[in-house]
Design an enzyme around this catalytic site. Sequence first.
Site, PDB file in Angstrom:
ATOM      1  N   CYS A   8       0.869  -1.174   0.000  1.00 39.93           N
ATOM      2  CA  CYS A   8       0.000   0.000   0.000  1.00 39.93           C
ATOM      3  C   CYS A   8       0.904   1.220   0.000  1.00 39.93           C
ATOM      4  CB  CYS A   8      -0.864   0.020   1.243  1.00 39.93           C
ATOM      5  SG  CYS A   8      -1.305  -1.625   1.807  1.00 39.93           S
TER       6      CYS A   8
ATOM      7  N   ARG B 299       1.818   1.162  -6.870  1.00 40.15           N
ATOM      8  CA  ARG B 299       2.097   0.087  -5.920  1.00 40.15           C
ATOM      9  C   ARG B 299       0.960  -0.931  -5.862  1.00 40.15           C
ATOM     10  NH1 ARG B 299       6.138   1.196  -2.245  1.00 40.15           N
ATOM     11  NH2 ARG B 299       5.139  -0.097  -0.684  1.00 40.15           N
TER      12      ARG B 299
ATOM     13  N   TRP C  99      -4.282  -1.653  -0.071  1.00 39.51           N
ATOM     14  CA  TRP C  99      -4.419  -2.916  -0.798  1.00 39.51           C
ATOM     15  C   TRP C  99      -4.887  -3.919   0.243  1.00 39.51           C
ATOM     16  CZ3 TRP C  99      -2.375  -7.907  -0.744  1.00 39.51           C
ATOM     17  CH2 TRP C  99      -2.438  -8.635  -1.949  1.00 39.51           C
TER      18      TRP C  99
ATOM     19  N   ASN D 105       0.969   0.138   6.932  1.00 41.28           N
ATOM     20  CA  ASN D 105       1.202  -0.945   5.970  1.00 41.28           C
ATOM     21  C   ASN D 105       1.756  -2.123   6.748  1.00 41.28           C
ATOM     22  OD1 ASN D 105       0.489   0.653   3.865  1.00 41.28           O
ATOM     23  ND2 ASN D 105       2.565   0.932   3.067  1.00 41.28           N
ATOM     24  N   GLY D 106       1.401  -3.325   6.293  1.00 45.52           N
ATOM     25  CA  GLY D 106       1.907  -4.519   6.963  1.00 45.52           C
ATOM     26  C   GLY D 106       0.757  -5.316   7.539  1.00 45.52           C
TER      27      GLY D 106
ATOM     28  N   GLU E 275       9.777 -15.226 -18.413  1.00 43.52           N
ATOM     29  CA  GLU E 275       9.479 -13.804 -18.264  1.00 43.52           C
ATOM     30  C   GLU E 275       8.455 -13.354 -19.308  1.00 43.52           C
ATOM     31  OE1 GLU E 275       9.767 -11.826 -15.986  1.00 43.52           O
ATOM     32  OE2 GLU E 275       9.612  -9.838 -16.846  1.00 43.52           O
TER      33      GLU E 275
ATOM     34  N   LYS F  65       4.900 -11.715 -18.139  1.00 47.03           N
ATOM     35  CA  LYS F  65       4.455 -10.375 -18.539  1.00 47.03           C
ATOM     36  C   LYS F  65       3.035 -10.449 -19.105  1.00 47.03           C
ATOM     37  CE  LYS F  65       6.644  -7.881 -17.020  1.00 47.03           C
ATOM     38  NZ  LYS F  65       7.402  -8.621 -16.135  1.00 47.03           N
TER      39      LYS F  65
ATOM     40  N   GLU G 283       0.517 -11.106 -16.396  1.00 47.88           N
ATOM     41  CA  GLU G 283       0.357  -9.968 -15.479  1.00 47.88           C
ATOM     42  C   GLU G 283      -0.530  -8.866 -16.052  1.00 47.88           C
ATOM     43  OE1 GLU G 283       4.323  -9.289 -12.837  1.00 47.88           O
ATOM     44  OE2 GLU G 283       4.591  -9.040 -14.967  1.00 47.88           O
TER      45      GLU G 283
ATOM     46  N   HIS H  81       6.688 -33.471 -22.471  1.00 50.05           N
ATOM     47  CA  HIS H  81       6.267 -34.327 -21.361  1.00 50.05           C
ATOM     48  C   HIS H  81       5.022 -33.760 -20.688  1.00 50.05           C
ATOM     49  CE1 HIS H  81       9.952 -36.665 -21.747  1.00 50.05           C
ATOM     50  NE2 HIS H  81      10.614 -35.514 -21.840  1.00 50.05           N
TER      51      HIS H  81
ATOM     52  N   LYS I  17       3.369  -3.488  -6.818  1.00 54.38           N
ATOM     53  CA  LYS I  17       4.763  -3.293  -7.237  1.00 54.38           C
ATOM     54  C   LYS I  17       5.731  -3.942  -6.265  1.00 54.38           C
ATOM     55  CE  LYS I  17       7.896  -1.528  -9.874  1.00 54.38           C
ATOM     56  NZ  LYS I  17       8.054  -2.295 -11.125  1.00 54.38           N
TER      57      LYS I  17
HETATM   58  C1  G6P Z   1       5.725  -8.257  -7.363  1.00 55.14           C
HETATM   59  C2  G6P Z   1       5.810  -7.434  -8.636  1.00 55.14           C
HETATM   60  C3  G6P Z   1       6.698  -8.133  -9.663  1.00 55.14           C
HETATM   61  C4  G6P Z   1       8.064  -8.405  -9.046  1.00 55.14           C
HETATM   62  C5  G6P Z   1       7.947  -9.222  -7.757  1.00 55.14           C
HETATM   63  C6  G6P Z   1       9.270  -9.277  -7.020  1.00 55.14           C
HETATM   64  O1  G6P Z   1       5.004  -9.421  -7.583  1.00 55.14           O
HETATM   65  O2  G6P Z   1       4.520  -7.242  -9.173  1.00 55.14           O
HETATM   66  O3  G6P Z   1       6.864  -7.297 -10.791  1.00 55.14           O
HETATM   67  O4  G6P Z   1       8.833  -9.115  -9.978  1.00 55.14           O
HETATM   68  O5  G6P Z   1       7.025  -8.577  -6.869  1.00 55.14           O
HETATM   69  O6  G6P Z   1       9.608  -7.969  -6.646  1.00 55.14           O
HETATM   70  P1  G6P Z   1      11.050  -7.492  -6.276  1.00 55.14           P
HETATM   71  O7  G6P Z   1      10.879  -6.079  -5.820  1.00 55.14           O
HETATM   72  O8  G6P Z   1      11.518  -8.387  -5.170  1.00 55.14           O
HETATM   73  O9  G6P Z   1      11.889  -7.614  -7.487  1.00 55.14           O
END
Ligand code: G6P
Length: 607
Positions: A2, A28, A75, A101-102, A479, A483, A486, A502, A602
């Site tokens: 958040c 975020r 969040w 937050n937390g 990756e 993407k 996501e 497999h 984020k």
């Molecule tokens: C979240 C983000 C991803 C990121 C992951 C790890 O899930 O949405 O984009 O790859 O966290 O984040 P970090 O800050 O540890 O790279």
Amino acid sequence: MCGIIGAIQQRGEVAPFLHQALKRLEYRGYDSVGVTTIADGKLHMKKEKGKVEEVHRLLDLDDLPGSMGIGHTRWATHGIPSLYNSHPHFDCNSEIAVIHNGVIDNFLELREELASKGHKFDSETDTEVIPHLIEDYMKEGMDLKSALKKTTKRIEGTYAIVVMSTREPDKIVCTRDGNPLVIGYKESASYVSSDIPAFLPMTNDMILLLDGEIATLTVNDIEIEKISDDSRVERESIRISWTADQAQKGGFPHFMLKEIHEQPSAIRSTLKLRSEVIVRAAQILRDANRVFLIAMGTSGHAALAGKHMFASLAGVVGTFELASDFSDTVYGALNENDCVIAITQSGETTDTITAVKYAKQYGSKIVAITNVVGSSITRIADHTIITQAGPEIGVAATKTFIVQLTSLALIALALGELTGFKDPSVIMRKRDSLNRLPELVSEVTAKSEERARSLANIYHTKPSLLFLGRGVSIATAFEGALKLKEIAYNHAEGYSAGESKHGPIALVQDGFPVVIIAPNDETRNRIVGNIMEMKARGADILSVIEDGDSDLASISDHIFEIPKGVEPEFSTIPYVVPLQLFSYYMSLRKGYDPDKPRNLAKSVTVL
Ligand code: G6P
């Protein structure tokens, strides 16, 4: 995950700044918004479920009196997204406002205890116990700071807490344990936030707040104390090189597209990292008996590619583990001769921080790769490499991934020089090729963008896609699939092409899209076999290939081409770029906002 902002300024209304800061924190990930200011001895509050601008249209977030205030984007963890669960939360008399937050693990017992004393709760959140605890301690005669200190001794869990009270209307008090908070200051104003970009338009000067510390912000002063022994902390400020402009869209329709276009300069800046910093990391790796690369999400894919680089260039075979599962995989079988490389763009991901703390208990050496100066991981690691992507706002990581790969490539080359696994002339050739990547990535971006847009017109109706690669390109495939998942919400799976027969091949039928990552390395011929197997079952093949690879082009339905001259170990860097663009245009074509994917954040600061 958040967003937190707090600000005290000498004069003028603070609400418009808080509103804009919350917009800067939107990336975020969040579901509700709230702001509280203090004026005329009273708290003034607006909050609601929804996006910042929706809530602003409804409530006018700029229309709150007073020159100090706090704001939050929530969040949801405890309690659904709703007006009542939105922060700030208050005590019984609406004199104390708290954002947090937390997660407070023992909130249920605290809530029961407080309710039995007559406290009334308005929400289902864990946070709400905090203002009520502070209320009780202030009733006992404590000031706001002491009451917050005492509160931290009662709560268990992780937190960043920001508090203000009408009883002391000249200050904001904040503390943290496990969740990020940074303090910004300039003449006649102080700021606190979960994230640097929130106050960047106001100041580049910041002061770190560490776990277990409490800060009191007034207009002209920032005072930090350790909660454990009340001792005063004197800490140097840090000047951040990021600019407010970097955290703006700069003419691009989305941050994600802007950040993809910034990748060449992000690589260039990362290549300029001081060589001592890279060599130190390489020495730690060389001296270790075992190397574990740990990370989450996109950073995990960088770790996987890094593992290939270390083995191929330096003969150091590491192990990749998801940070979230690290302790459940190694079962304490770690020691002081092990090295853990933790990769995290934010430096705050709880899974990664927890794994690193776990490894530290056994004396293992920690090397961190992060994009954020002063983030939590930098304070735990024995050695840190700060990647040079600048602020990344798009939730789906792009340029931070590219600079993680660049840093890993630099470490692998330095490690190769130390171990002598490859002839020095080979290392030199690889280094030259790495140094040419900024130009090459620019070219790839320019060449792939239009194609990505037109391919999105073809593929946007496909619900499910398979991404296949071999060797280091497995990381690229992972990756590419992530993407797409996501931001375009496709079912997309990254898989080893070798493993694809497999199981995943059972999914393939007429028109099923299979994305193949096929650089011209030692895996190329074997991947031809995989393409043929897929084609024999009707797959539609979209390949990322080396420019001029006519054989692969002829067996593919569509292609992205990458210029020649990429060393195999570094191929993820240019080969992922068309896949980033493809996901971006798929997201747009399907009518989504690629910058704000649903349910994602984020930086994920819960386990
Ligand atoms: C979240 C983000 C991803 C990121 C992951 C790890 O899930 O949405 O984009 O790859 O966290 O984040 P970090 O800050 O540890 O790279």
